[in-house]
Scaffold this motif. Structure first.
Motif, PDB file in Angstrom:
ATOM      1  N   MET A   1      57.203  -3.185 104.553  1.00 56.03           N
ATOM      2  CA  MET A   1      57.296  -5.195 105.770  1.00 56.03           C
ATOM      3  C   MET A   1      57.044  -5.768 104.470  1.00 56.03           C
ATOM      4  N   ASN A   2      58.035  -6.789 104.469  1.00 54.53           N
ATOM      5  CA  ASN A   2      58.375  -7.878 104.262  1.00 54.53           C
ATOM      6  C   ASN A   2      57.616  -9.826 104.977  1.00 54.53           C
ATOM      7  N   LYS A   3      57.071 -10.196 104.168  1.00 52.35           N
ATOM      8  CA  LYS A   3      56.467 -11.384 104.878  1.00 52.35           C
ATOM      9  C   LYS A   3      57.206 -11.667 106.229  1.00 52.35           C
ATOM     10  N   ASN A   4      58.566 -12.209 105.988  1.00 59.78           N
ATOM     11  CA  ASN A   4      59.550 -13.163 106.638  1.00 59.78           C
ATOM     12  C   ASN A   4      59.806 -12.092 108.198  1.00 59.78           C
ATOM     13  N   GLN A   5      59.879 -10.227 107.521  1.00 54.89           N
ATOM     14  CA  GLN A   5      59.858  -9.862 108.970  1.00 54.89           C
ATOM     15  C   GLN A   5      58.729  -9.889 109.292  1.00 54.89           C
ATOM     16  N   VAL A   6      57.756  -9.882 109.072  1.00 53.82           N
ATOM     17  CA  VAL A   6      55.858 -10.135 110.112  1.00 53.82           C
ATOM     18  C   VAL A   6      56.164 -11.360 110.573  1.00 53.82           C
ATOM     19  N   LYS A   7      56.358 -12.415 109.588  1.00 49.63           N
ATOM     20  CA  LYS A   7      56.349 -14.078 110.693  1.00 49.63           C
ATOM     21  C   LYS A   7      57.365 -13.424 111.635  1.00 49.63           C
ATOM     22  N   GLY A   8      58.633 -13.402 111.118  1.00 54.67           N
ATOM     23  CA  GLY A   8      59.834 -13.793 112.077  1.00 54.67           C
ATOM     24  C   GLY A   8      59.344 -12.318 113.710  1.00 54.67           C
ATOM     25  N   ARG A   9      58.692 -11.746 113.678  1.00 49.19           N
ATOM     26  CA  ARG A   9      58.640 -10.641 114.874  1.00 49.19           C
ATOM     27  C   ARG A   9      57.017 -11.310 115.680  1.00 49.19           C
ATOM     28  N   ALA A  10      56.448 -12.270 114.929  1.00 51.65           N
ATOM     29  CA  ALA A  10      54.993 -13.203 114.991  1.00 51.65           C
ATOM     30  C   ALA A  10      55.948 -14.057 115.906  1.00 51.65           C
ATOM     31  N   LYS A  11      56.452 -14.480 115.632  1.00 48.90           N
ATOM     32  CA  LYS A  11      57.159 -15.843 116.324  1.00 48.90           C
ATOM     33  C   LYS A  11      58.110 -15.188 117.288  1.00 48.90           C
ATOM     34  N   GLU A  12      58.902 -14.180 116.988  1.00 48.64           N
ATOM     35  CA  GLU A  12      59.347 -13.712 118.369  1.00 48.64           C
ATOM     36  C   GLU A  12      58.614 -13.429 119.672  1.00 48.64           C
ATOM     37  N   ALA A  13      57.552 -12.183 119.628  1.00 53.30           N
ATOM     38  CA  ALA A  13      56.176 -12.113 119.810  1.00 53.30           C
ATOM     39  C   ALA A  13      56.105 -13.392 120.682  1.00 53.30           C
ATOM     40  N   LYS A  14      55.263 -14.094 120.367  1.00 57.19           N
ATOM     41  CA  LYS A  14      55.215 -16.057 121.058  1.00 57.19           C
ATOM     42  C   LYS A  14      55.838 -16.671 121.645  1.00 57.19           C
ATOM     43  N   GLY A  41      62.555 -16.527 115.993  1.00 58.62           N
ATOM     44  CA  GLY A  41      61.798 -15.450 114.745  1.00 58.62           C
ATOM     45  C   GLY A  41      62.780 -14.566 114.829  1.00 58.62           C
ATOM     46  N   LYS A  42      63.962 -14.130 115.968  1.00 55.74           N
ATOM     47  CA  LYS A  42      64.684 -12.850 115.690  1.00 55.74           C
ATOM     48  C   LYS A  42      65.269 -12.565 113.974  1.00 55.74           C
ATOM     49  N   ALA A  43      65.691 -14.453 114.148  1.00 55.08           N
ATOM     50  CA  ALA A  43      66.759 -14.480 112.902  1.00 55.08           C
ATOM     51  C   ALA A  43      65.938 -14.148 111.578  1.00 55.08           C
ATOM     52  N   GLU A  44      64.626 -14.712 111.926  1.00 53.19           N
ATOM     53  CA  GLU A  44      63.368 -15.141 110.216  1.00 53.19           C
ATOM     54  C   GLU A  44      63.687 -13.229 109.956  1.00 53.19           C
ATOM     55  N   ALA A  45      63.078 -12.372 111.163  1.00 54.30           N
ATOM     56  CA  ALA A  45      63.212 -10.943 111.083  1.00 54.30           C
ATOM     57  C   ALA A  45      63.948 -10.555 110.534  1.00 54.30           C
ATOM     58  N   LYS A  46      65.316 -10.830 110.631  1.00 51.13           N
ATOM     59  CA  LYS A  46      66.707  -9.993 110.243  1.00 51.13           C
ATOM     60  C   LYS A  46      66.554 -10.673 109.355  1.00 51.13           C
TER      61      LYS A  46
END
Length: 59
Positions: A1-14, A41-46
């Motif tokens: 996982m890269n940092k965008n995936q992690v940050k995106g999924r965290a934002k999505e959950a928040k 967050g979904k967009a960043e994870a994608k």
């Protein structure tokens, strides 16, 4: 996982937490902010997923 995936999924959950809290409390503003954050967050994870796929394809 890269940092965008992690940050995106965290934002999505928040965002999901804010959305649900807004629904429960009847606070439409919080609900809408939560939805926006969730979709951001979904967009960043994608983006992170695509970035990872491109990196794998070029190796």
């Amino acid at each position: 996982m890269n940092k965008n995936q992690v940050k995106g999924r965290a934002k999505e959950a928040k965002g999901k937490v804010k959305e649900v809290a807004g629904k429960v409390t009847g606070n439409e503003s919080m609900e809408h902010k939560g939805k926006a954050e969730k979709h951001g967050g979904k967009a960043e994870a994608k983006y992170g997923d695509i970035k990872s796929d491109v990196k794998k394809a070029t190796q």
